[in-house]
Scaffold this motif. Structure first.
Motif, short mmCIF file in Angstrom:
data_model
loop_
_atom_site.label_atom_id
_atom_site.label_comp_id
_atom_site.label_asym_id
_atom_site.label_seq_id
_atom_site.Cartn_x
_atom_site.Cartn_y
_atom_site.Cartn_z
N VAL A 1 0.81 -1.21 0.00
CA VAL A 1 0.00 0.00 0.00
C VAL A 1 0.84 1.26 0.00
N ALA A 2 2.18 1.12 -0.16
CA ALA A 2 3.05 2.28 -0.10
C ALA A 2 3.07 3.00 -1.44
N LEU A 3 1.93 3.44 -1.88
CA LEU A 3 1.85 4.14 -3.15
C LEU A 3 1.99 5.64 -2.91
N ALA A 4 1.67 6.52 -3.93
CA ALA A 4 2.05 7.91 -3.75
C ALA A 4 1.03 8.99 -4.06
N SER B 1 -3.89 9.40 3.17
CA SER B 1 -4.88 8.33 3.05
C SER B 1 -6.16 8.65 3.81
N GLY C 1 -7.43 3.31 -0.55
CA GLY C 1 -6.38 3.06 -1.53
C GLY C 1 -6.43 4.03 -2.70
N GLU D 1 -6.05 7.36 -2.72
CA GLU D 1 -4.92 8.29 -2.67
C GLU D 1 -3.65 7.61 -3.15
N GLY D 2 -3.41 6.40 -2.66
CA GLY D 2 -2.21 5.68 -3.06
C GLY D 2 -2.18 5.38 -4.54
N GLY E 1 4.38 9.99 -1.36
CA GLY E 1 3.94 9.32 -0.15
C GLY E 1 3.48 10.37 0.83
N SER F 1 -0.19 14.10 1.60
CA SER F 1 0.30 13.48 0.37
C SER F 1 1.42 14.37 -0.15
N THR G 1 -0.77 -3.44 -7.31
CA THR G 1 -1.23 -3.05 -5.98
C THR G 1 -1.97 -4.19 -5.29
#
Length: 945
Positions: free
Chosen positions: A14-17, A545, A554, A556-557, A589, A595, A634
């Motif tokens: 879940v470490a998306l951006a 998030s 998810g 936002e990520g 991130g 964000s 993801t």
């Protein structure tokens, strides 16, 4: 110095951006074509001048002077590692590293106590195949205390090593082994070592060793190992920072000069073994998707092929623009992730590359394509541009790392590694010269030489784990053998060596923060740091998030991730290539409440790097094909995170503690990510990632007057859309339980249980007195010396490490405890956690000794904590998030001095109610369930789906 790595799929989750939309200035469209500083010019900016001398007893001393902050990095490297272990003593070098932290004759307590007293930061010890090292960064006024401490364990250790300490650390190491083995794929490296290195080869066993050999380690082994391996003439001392060679020499003589020489360890020689034919193995484990990896045995760090192999691996699968990425992930979409690396040890190395198969794709197809791409690459070789990009990316990483004097990768480590493993402290400089002149022909020749030899292919498939855990036997109270001297738990002192006083310490000088404004109203916070020629820029949006709709976690990520996967003018491949060409890192991130996009650029390349960042933030394309690719990655990452004990525990505990409808109370799921559309991404960006919801933070070696025109060109004409800016809704938190409860998540065949306990507190995140809760927790769970860790690790040996502490968001503060413990002690460990927490907030609060140690440590650590520009950048953002002045860090010392036992106890007792804990335990229910029955708590057992 060359590192070729890539985040594995297990870390993708879940470490998306995060990013933004609207026309960018014209010059941003040309970001990929901007002229960049020549690689040779960047190499010329790297310098670590040093002086080297040797004491009469053979101790090598290396000194690098760096006056940027009142701190000194201290590193002691011993020329011994696991490759030097005799048969029957595997893991002993690492076991001994643990014992070296358990006290010496004149410093008999846990070494972390002395390190905290000095205000040390970045301290630890590590063991690998080739060496054992110990390091800490200390305030200048504590340098004599640090040298006394290191010299006492070098020369005067054995009188403090007792049978009790040996047995305890044996248990700790065995739990470290269980903790690693318990992860998905945790048994793979054993198979790799066994295949690549035949029995009897120095590298034929894992550094942590076998349970049986650890069981057999005796007091006589300890004595022999120390006597034979830890003499001063087998060690290198490096001092880097606020000290000169003239100052260092008499101190080295004073503290180390009287230590007698010992035998010199001649590191085991080792040929680079080659397989007679290709080997293919299949294993199964709790992984979400099939992973295909290939391994070659290659030469070590002094090989003339080192740089070429490392750069070649980067081009093939290590860079974001790598060939495997471009073909398998982007174009053909057969894989959700790829990786490559050249992992060089002293005598040998392992060249590795691999791919994680996209769910639904035939793994055989991926393996065939993988081999075809490798063959084509070897036959054709890389392009000049590929070699330059890989070299620039690596060099930029080196420059960023050298901002630190100590730690895991700073200047002290760089000098020590060169001296101990290559015989030359300036080894890094030689390697950078090779890097700057490397040609495609050099890379191709190295690849043809080594990658055409037989290789090992390992296929790791989802399923029941292949292989069995190795377990420890019961350890007798006394494991001495033969006619060795009987073990004793008494400490003897062979020479009294009083600890030197800690001199006056400098207060933190946090850089001045200047505030400016772009023409469109975006606030800029700027601080100057000139230790390295690097500029860091963070563009932060009030989103995070917590801005996700509850039914679309998810979002936002996913939005942030897609912004880096193509703009209206650049493809994802072109973006990746442009970053590498510039030596820039742009990542997104920010966490629950913000964000952000953060650029780390070589200052010489700031203008084109900002152009690229601007294009990513303002002009994302959100292509449907890229959306579907990132969605699959993801979801696979989410599935993988739910295979690890910690991931499962967090997934179960979070909604129970926060409430499933709270913005902080959930995680992205397969269902929520599957529902996200391109229109959702565009709407999120328009609503949240916009100039009227943004602030900019900058830390640079450049003056503000030089940085502001660049920021103005990038973001000054960016106008907010007409639609309304987003607002977050924080609903009610979960109802707090009337009594503590336990949720047992069944994960069969787990050698360890993962315990995660948490509760919601009434603490205000913005309350200045929250630092009282932080320091109260430093007595309970916040660091190595805290009660929870000292009990379950250092006293009982049931865990490799236990921590507890507040989890602070902009609107809430929760309190968590986490403890991976051996499976057969799960019930006992939970009982101890409950007892410790309960007593701490009732009858046994902070002691005078704890208060003094904690307050002194917090004050003395401040200069080391903010040594780097990255730390300063993070502090600036936190100050804004919690409404604090930019001078906040400089006020902390006085705040700490004002703390009392009563103030810390009050903060802990107001926040932590033992009866409101929810304890989630991930482990083998058949083994753990009966242990929990005796605790008298309600236990709910659930299965992993």
């Amino acid at each position: 110095m060359l590192r070729t790595t890539k985040t594995s799929l297990t870390a993708l989750a879940v470490a998306l951006a995060a990013p933004a939309f609207i026309a960018a200035p014209a010059h941003a469209q040309d970001a990929a074509a901007q002229e960049v500083a020549p690689l040779e010019d960047l190499v010329d900016q790297v310098a670590i001048p040093y002086e080297e001398f040797q004491l009469e007893n053979g101790l090598t001393v290396i000194v690098h002077e760096d006056r940027k902050a009142p701190i000194v990095g201290v590193a002691v490297w011993y020329n011994v590692g696991s490759k030097d272990e005799p048969k029957g003593q595997t893991g002993f070098a690492h076991l001994f590293e643990h014992l070296m932290f358990n006290g010496s004759e004149n410093a008999p307590n846990d070494y972390f106590q002395y390190l905290q007293e000095m205000g040390a930061t970045d301290y630890n010890g590590t063991t690998n195949f080739d060496r054992t090292n110990y390091f800490q960064t200390v305030p200048t006024g504590a340098i004599e205390r640090a040298l006394w401490l290191e010299s006492d364990r070098m020369g005067y250790l054995l009188g403090a090593v007792t049978q009790e300490k040996l047995d305890n650390q044996r248990g700790v190491v065995q739990n470290e082994k269980r903790q690693g083995d318990n992860q998905p794929g945790g048994l793979v490296f054993y198979e790799i070592i066994k295949t690549l290195y035949p029995e009897g080869h120095p590298y034929d066993h894992n550094v942590i060793g076998s349970m049986a050999d650890l069981d057999a380690a005796s007091m006589q082994d300890v004595r022999d190992w120390f006597t034979n391996k830890y003499g001063p003439n087998n060690a290198t001392l490096v001092l880097a920072g606020d000290i000169s060679a003239e100052e260092a020499r008499p101190l080295a003589e004073k503290y180390f000069g009287d230590i007698a020489r010992g035998p010199v360890n001649n590191p085991a020689q080792a040929e680079v073994p080659q397989l007679k034919e290709d080997v293919r193995k299949i294993m199964q484990d709790q992984v979400a998707a099939t992973q295909i990896s290939k391994y070659w045995s290659v030469p070590g760090i002094t090989s003339e092929d080192l740089t070429a192999l490392s750069v070649g691996a980067s081009i093939l699968g290590g860079l974001a623009s790598s060939r495997l990425d471009n073909i398998l992930v982007r174009d053909e979409q057969l894989a959700v992730g790829v990786s490559a690396g050249n992992y060089a040890f002293q005598r040998v190395g392992i060249l590795n590359l691999g791919a994680t198969v996209k769910p639904g794709v035939d793994p055989e197809v991926v393996e065939t394509r993988l081999n075809e791409i490798i063959a084509q690459y070897i036959a054709e070789g890389p392009t000049e541009d590929e070699v330059r990009r890989a070299a620039t990316a690596d060099l930029a990483g080196t420059i960023r790392g050298l901002e630190q004097v100590g730690g895991f990768g700073g200047k002290a480590v760089t000098l020590a590694q060169g001296k101990v493993l290559a015989g030359d402290p300036g080894f890094f400089d030689r390697q950078l010269e090779v890097l700057a002149s490397l040609t495609p022909a050099d890379v191709q020749a190295a690849m043809q030489k080594w990658m055409t030899k037989p290789s090992m292919t390992l296929v790791l498939q989802p399923g029941e784990r292949t292989g069995e855990y190795e377990e420890a036997a019961s350890v007798a109270a006394d494991t001495d053998e033969g006619d060795a001297e009987p073990a004793s738990n008494e400490i003897t002192v062979t020479k009294v060596r009083p600890a030197p006083e800690i001199s006056a310490l400098a207060e933190l000088d946090f850089p001045d923060v200047t505030q400016a404004t772009l023409s469109n109203g975006i606030t800029v916070h700027y601080a100057q740091r000139d230790a390295v020629p690097v500029t860091r820029v963070a563009l932060s949006f009030d989103a995070g998030s917590a801005a996700d709709p509850v039914d679309m976690r998810g979002l936002e990520g996913m939005t942030l991730a897609l912004m880096d996967e193509g703009t209206t003018s650049l493809t994802s491949q072109e973006i990746a290539e442009a970053k590498e060409r510039l030596g820039a890192v742009i990542y997104s991130g920010g966490g629950s409440d913000r964000s952000s996009f953060t650029l780390t650029a070589m200052s010489a390349n700031l203008s084109p790097s900002l152009d690229l960042m601007t294009d990513i933030v303002r002009n994302p394309a959100f292509n449907q094909s890229e959306l579907e690719r990132v969605r699959t990655q993801t979801i696979t990452g989410i599935q993988q995170s739910l295979k690890s004990p910690a991931g499962i525990a967090s997934y179960v505990a979070t909604p129970l503690i926060y409430g499933e409808n709270n913005p902080y109370g959930g995680s992205a799921t397969e269902e929520s990510v599957s529902s996200i559309t391109r229109d959702d991404l565009i709407e999120f960006k328009q609503t949240w990632l916009r100039p009227d919801n943004a602030e900019i933070f900058v830390v640079s070696d450049m003056a503000l007057a030089d940085v502001m025109p660049e920021l103005e060109a990038a973001f000054g004409n960016w106008q907010a859309p007409a639609t309304a800016k987003g607002t977050k809704t924080f609903g009610s938190l979960a109802a707090r339980p009337e009594s503590a409860r336990v949720v047992l998540v069944n994960r069969p065949n787990s050698p360890q249980s993962f315990i995660l306990g948490g509760l919601m507190t009434d603490t205000d995140p913005a309350d200045p007195k929250i630092i009282d809760l932080y320091n109260a927790n430093n007595a309970l769970g916040g660091n190595f010396l805290a009660r929870l860790n000292m009990n379950l690790r250092e006293s009982k040996g049931w865990s490799y490490g236990v921590r507890g502490g507040p989890r602070v968001n902009e609107n809430t503060v929760a309190y968590y405890v986490q403890a991976p413990v051996q499976a057969d002690r799960t019930g006992d460990a939970l009982a101890e956690l409950i007892r410790e927490v309960g007593e701490f907030v009732t009858t046994s609060g902070v002691t005078d000794e704890e208060l003094t140690r904690i307050v002194n440590a917090e004050i003395r650590e401040l200069p080391g904590q903010y040594e780097t520009s990255g730390a300063v950048l993070g502090a600036m953002q936190s100050n804004v998030l919690y409404g604090r002045p930019m001078t906040y860090q400089e006020t902390l010392a006085d705040k700490y001095r004002a703390q009392t036992r009563e103030s810390l106890d009050a903060a802990a007792r107001a926040a932590i109610d033992p009866d409101q804990f929810t304890w989630v335990i991930v482990g083998d229910a058949e083994q753990v369930g009966p242990q929990l029955e005796a605790l008298g708590l309600p236990v709910e057992t659930i299965e992993v789906e």
